[in-house]
Design an enzyme around this catalytic site. Structure first.
Site, mmCIF file in Angstrom:
data_model
loop_
_atom_site.group_PDB
_atom_site.id
_atom_site.type_symbol
_atom_site.label_atom_id
_atom_site.label_comp_id
_atom_site.label_asym_id
_atom_site.label_seq_id
_atom_site.Cartn_x
_atom_site.Cartn_y
_atom_site.Cartn_z
ATOM 1 N N CYS A 172 39.325 33.652 37.950
ATOM 2 C CA CYS A 172 40.540 33.809 38.751
ATOM 3 C C CYS A 172 40.932 32.514 39.461
ATOM 4 O O CYS A 172 42.020 32.435 40.026
ATOM 5 C CB CYS A 172 40.371 34.926 39.785
ATOM 6 S SG CYS A 172 39.080 34.609 40.996
ATOM 7 N N CYS A 182 34.453 39.561 43.401
ATOM 8 C CA CYS A 182 34.952 38.717 44.489
ATOM 9 C C CYS A 182 33.903 38.526 45.580
ATOM 10 O O CYS A 182 34.068 37.664 46.452
ATOM 11 C CB CYS A 182 36.201 39.327 45.112
ATOM 12 S SG CYS A 182 37.428 39.859 43.925
HETATM 13 FE FE1 FES Z 1 39.458 35.989 42.659
HETATM 14 FE FE2 FES Z 1 39.007 38.118 44.202
HETATM 15 S S1 FES Z 1 40.406 37.937 42.553
HETATM 16 S S2 FES Z 1 37.992 36.263 44.230
#
Ligand code: FES
Length: 158
Positions: A49, A118
């Protein structure tokens, strides 16, 4: 408390994606910021991400005297970093390195399954900051020729 308007696709009912503790830490993060001269700094990121967390510690003796974090990430990443820094403050380095992402997730009342990843960044950043501190300590004693100094963290001679 509002859940941000999310609706369960199956039931059509409002879906509670984040617990109250997650939202509270996200809205009022503890220990956010930086130090001028930290004793250790560590970073960890999630390549999927692109988010990242940086943690800095001040160490007195073998305990975390103060701790700060910076986060570029989702609400969960920020809430986890906030909660983790609260839990780590005052702990010995040995105790702090044992804090797990699942422990923090539980302290926050659980996380949605899709957000569990996360919770790993802040823990990784904390462990990296502790490792950085130990390396700084070793670097500070070896060039001085102070052989015989005892490392307060490993209880071995430097
Ligand atoms: Fe990247 Fe939560 S979506 S740390």
């Amino acid at each position: 408390m509002s859940n941000g308007g999310f609706v369960c696709a199956e039931s059509g009912l409002p879906e509670k994606r984040y617990g109250d503790a997650v939202l509270e830490h996200f809205m009022n993060p503890r220990n956010a910021g930086e130090f001028d001269s930290p004793d250790g700094v560590g970073e960890a990121g999630d390549p999927d991400c692109g988010d990242a967390v940086r943690i800095a510690v001040r160490v007195e003796g073998d305990r975390i005297a103060d701790i700060r974090f910076l986060a570029y990430g989702c609400p969960t990443a920020i809430a986890v970093a906030s909660c983790l820094t609260e839990r780590a403050r005052g702990k010995t380095l040995d105790e702090a390195v044992e804090i797990s992402d699942m422990e923090v997730a539980e302290a926050l009342g659980g996380l949605p399954e899709q957000k569990l990843h996360c919770s790993t960044m802040a823990v990784g950043a904390l462990r990296a900051s502790l490792q950085d501190h130990v390396l700084r300590f070793l670097a500070s004693v070896r060039p001085e020729g102070r052989k015989g100094d005892r490392c307060p963290h490993t209880d071995t001679n430097a």
